[in-house]
Every structure is written in structure tokens, then in C-alpha cells.
Design a protein around this motif. Structure first.
Motif, PDB file in Angstrom:
ATOM      1  N   LYS A 119       0.867  -1.073   0.145  1.00 49.95           N
ATOM      2  CA  LYS A 119       0.080  -0.048  -0.010  1.00 49.95           C
ATOM      3  C   LYS A 119       0.821   1.340  -0.012  1.00 49.95           C
ATOM      4  O   LYS A 119       1.877   1.376   0.490  1.00 49.95           O
ATOM      5  CB  LYS A 119      -0.969  -0.022   1.170  1.00 49.95           C
ATOM      6  CG  LYS A 119      -1.956  -1.088   1.383  1.00 49.95           C
ATOM      7  CD  LYS A 119      -2.712  -0.942   2.386  1.00 49.95           C
ATOM      8  CE  LYS A 119      -3.875  -2.021   2.587  1.00 49.95           C
ATOM      9  NZ  LYS A 119      -4.817  -2.019   1.602  1.00 49.95           N
ATOM     10  N   ASP A 135      -3.539   0.675  -3.365  1.00 51.58           N
ATOM     11  CA  ASP A 135      -3.112  -0.831  -3.244  1.00 51.58           C
ATOM     12  C   ASP A 135      -1.952  -1.056  -4.336  1.00 51.58           C
ATOM     13  O   ASP A 135      -2.148  -0.498  -5.482  1.00 51.58           O
ATOM     14  CB  ASP A 135      -4.208  -1.969  -3.377  1.00 51.58           C
ATOM     15  CG  ASP A 135      -5.136  -1.750  -2.014  1.00 51.58           C
ATOM     16  OD1 ASP A 135      -4.678  -1.304  -0.942  1.00 51.58           O
ATOM     17  OD2 ASP A 135      -6.389  -2.021  -2.302  1.00 51.58           O
ATOM     18  N   ASN A 148      -7.934   2.527  -4.085  1.00 50.60           N
ATOM     19  CA  ASN A 148      -8.913   1.785  -3.712  1.00 50.60           C
ATOM     20  C   ASN A 148     -10.113   2.681  -2.993  1.00 50.60           C
ATOM     21  O   ASN A 148     -11.030   2.023  -2.286  1.00 50.60           O
ATOM     22  CB  ASN A 148      -8.361   1.012  -2.698  1.00 50.60           C
ATOM     23  CG  ASN A 148      -7.847   1.624  -1.405  1.00 50.60           C
ATOM     24  OD1 ASN A 148      -8.097   2.878  -1.468  1.00 50.60           O
ATOM     25  ND2 ASN A 148      -6.993   1.062  -0.729  1.00 50.60           N
TER      26      ASN A 148
END
Length: 386
Positions: A119, A135, A148
Motif C-alpha cells: 500500500k 493498493d 482503492n
């Protein structure tokens, strides 16, 4: 006189010195990481300007293993590999990039990666949503990144400069430019910034440091980059508690390399610092640690000590005889020593310190200490031993 006698002494050679068994040397070493007081430029740099194509850099980040370097510009992140870990001069472009301009179209400045590389997070002062989360389907591969749809917009400051998340993912820290403060948040779901809540813990930084921030791996220090091209270190009285950030105790100027600050990053060990500015657009590397050597010569275990130094080293004396008795110790140094210095509380027989050893020789140093108890400490420092 008739009683005069002639006396002969056989085998009466008096030794000039008596050496006991080799004593005990207790050796320890400690790395003082994130030490700006000893910071120095490594004369190592990297030029990412081909990829930037005239766009100013905004920040940098180095992976925990020191093999990946990320340079963030206004709209894109570029990925590089350091072929020798933590050596920025060996970096090369991976031909991998990620365009985040669909989310952060304003003035970006903060960049942070989760320690496992799955991440990353950016901050943007130019939009209503200040922090964005992404991500990576392949760790540390920026070309596999995707947004995300998780964001966080803090109300504590109108201009968020940077983000840092505690290694367990439970705490988030934001650097506010408007208030020159660090704010602390709890993440109810680790690494998910959409679950953040303000802990009502903050500290105003003194002096001002309004560009980037980085916490030491143990949470005991905060390091920041100011617009004045100065890196500051602030101790925390309680690790990871933003309300306990103290005034800066150390600082280091990087203006000799670039006069317009953009971003900093550190190796996970805290021994190396990286800096990028917008004048040259180069990434520069610095050493920011010292090693303290503690080698105790215990006079209660012997008076002869042997050591082969492999680096700068210091020997201390402990447990000399009580009641002011002269204690002698002999230190055999097998190695090359450029300079030897002695503590001022060593009393030399005859009042004169021995000469320094010649380079490459094995030398004997004999010294004495005087005091009235076992708490006496003296030292001989070997500077430049190889």
C-alpha cells in the motif's frame, strides 16, 4: 675488618616489569541512528530528471530493504532499483510509473508506503480530500498500483503536508502546514485511513519544519524537512505519542546540495538519509549515524590486555585498586592506529604520555591510574584503527 665478608648474589636479575595473565576485555558497540549531529554527505547522488521531464519533484521514499527508490512528481510516481542496497548512486529506472492525477490534482507533497510494499498513501493540499490510499497487487511494483477509493480529510489543519503511519498500522500522523503541527489519529482497521479518528494529540514543532516528516523506527524521534533546507530532529518523551514531541535537539543543513527543499526519506535502520530538491532535481545520500564502542579493561581481572582494533575504538579502565594505589595496565594494540588520545584523568609514570604507535606496528602502552575507590574511570581512545 677481620669480619668483612664478600657476598655474591646469583640469578639476582630484577625484571623491569612483571606481566600477569591477560585480563578481561568487555566489548560492546552501539549504533546511534538518526544522529544529525554527525551527518555528512556521502558524495553519492542520482539524477532522475529524464523521467521528470522538467516537472519538479515533490517527495521521495526508499523501501525498507533499500533496493527501491520512488520519486513523486506532481501527478506521477516513478520507480527505481538501487542495485546495491541503500546506495543511491547505483539506482536505475525500472520503466515503471503510476499516474495518480485523477485523485490528487493539486499540490502533492506527502508519500508513504506500508512496510511490506502493498500500500502507499499520498497527501494533496489542493483538493477537499487530503489523504489518498492505494493498493499494489505486487509489493513494491508501482505499475501494479490502483486507487482503492479510500480517503481521509482532516479538519485539524487546512494544509496537510505529509503522512506517516506507525509500523503496526494502528496510528496515523499528519503534518499540518497551516499550524506547523503534527496530529495523531487512530485507525480502527489497521492501514485503512478511512477508519481514522483524531486522538486529540498534537504538538507544535519548534522550530518550524513544514515540508516533510519521518518517524524513527522506534517512534522515539520525529525528523522533518523545513523550507530552509534544514532537517530537524525532535525527541518524543513517549514513543509514538505526538503530544510529547519536544523542541528540536539536532539539525543538519542540506543546502550545500540543493537550495530548494522537496523531500526526505531514511533507511529503516536510521543510518542513511536521502534528500531531493527542486533546484537540481537530484537525489542525495547522507550518513546519519555514529557507532559508540565501549571496551572496558577490568583491572580486577588482570593488568595485561590485548586487542586488535578494526575501527575507531575507546578503552575504559574500571575497578583499580583501592586507597590510591597505583594501578598499571598494559594494552597491546595489534593494528594500525593513526591517532591515539588519552583522557585527562590518566596519571602517567614520570608525567609524560607515551608516544603514539607507528602505523602498522604492534605497540605497548603502559599507564597508571590513581584514586581512592573502584568508581574511577579513565580512557584511551584509538582513532582511525584499521
Amino acid at each position: 675488618m677481620s669480619n668483612d665478608k664478600d657476598f655474591k648474589v646469583k640469578n639476582g636479575i630484577q625484571p623491569t616489569a612483571y606481566y600477569e595473565a591477560v585480563g578481561t576485555v568487555v566489548s560492546e558497540s552501539e549504533i546511534n541512528a538518526y544522529d544529525l549531529s554527525s551527518a555528512s554527505y556521502d558524495s553519492k547522488s542520482f539524477d532522475p530528471t529524464t523521467e521528470l521531464s522538467g516537472v519538479n519533484p515533490a517527495n521521495i521514499y526508499v523501501s525498507n530493504d533499500g533496493t527501491k527508490l520512488f520519486v513523486m512528481a506532481f501527478g506521477d510516481i516513478y520507480q527505481y532499483t538501487m542495485n546495491t542496497a541503500h546506495d543511491v548512486s547505483t539506482a536505475s529506472y525500472d520503466s515503471k510509473t503510476y499516474d495518480f492525477s485523477s485523485q490528487a490534482s493539486g499540490t502533492v507533497s506527502g508519500l508513504f508506503f506500508k512496510p511490506d510494499g502493498t500500500k502507499f498513501y499520498i497527501t494533496d493540499r489542493g483538493t477537499g480530500l487530503d489523504v489518498y490510499q492505494y493498493d499494489l497487487s505486487t509489493a513494491w511494483d508501482i505499475s501494479t498500483a490502483s486507487y482503492n477509493t479510500k480517503t481521509y480529510s482532516p479538519s485539524e489543519d487546512s494544509f496537510i503536508r505529509d503522512i506517516f503511519i506507525k509500523p503496526d498500522g494502528a496510528k496515523m500522523y499528519l503534518l499540518g502546514d497551516q499550524n506547523n503541527s503534527v496530529f495523531q489519529y487512530s485507525l480502527s482497521t489497521a492501514w485503512d485511513i478511512s477508519t481514522a479518528s483524531y486522538d486529540s494529540k498534537t504538538s507544535v514543532l519548534s522550530p518550524v519544519a513544514d515540508y516533510n516528516m519521518y518517524f524513527s523506527s522506534d517512534g522515539e524521534y520525529l525528523l522533518t524537512l523545513a523550507a530552509t533546507e534544514i532537517v530537524y530532529r525532535y525527541p518524543l518523551t513517549t514513543a509514538w505519542d505526538a503530544s510529547t514531541i519536544q523542541a528540536s535537539d539536532q539539525n543538519f543543513s542540506v543546502s550545500s546540495q540543493d537550495i530548494y527543499a522537496a523531500g526526505i526519506s531514511f533507511s529503516n535502520s536510521g543510518q542513511t538519509m536521502y534528500y531531493i530538491g527542486v533546484n537540481t532535481d537530484f537525489v542525495y545520500q547522507y550518513s546519519v549515524s555514529t557507532t559508540t564502542y565501549t571496551n572496558t579493561l577490568d583491572l580486577s581481572t588482570g593488568s595485561v590486555f590485548e586487542s586488535t582494533p578494526t575501527s575507531d575504538i575507546e578503552f575504559g579502565l574500571s575497578n583499580p585498586a583501592d586507597s590510591g594505589t597505583v594501578s598499571q595496565a598494559t594494552l597491546l594494540l595489534d593494528g594500525s592506529a593513526a591517532t591515539i588520545t588519552y583522557a585527562s584523568n590518566i596519571e602517567w609514570p614520570g608525567g609524560t604520555a607515551p608516544t603514539s604507535p607507528a602505523i602498522g606496528e604492534t605497540d605497548v602502552i603502559t599507564f597508571s591510574t590513581r584514586d581512592g575507590g573502584t568508581t574511577y574511570q579513565a580512557a584511551v581512545a584509538i582513532d582511525g584503527a584499521k
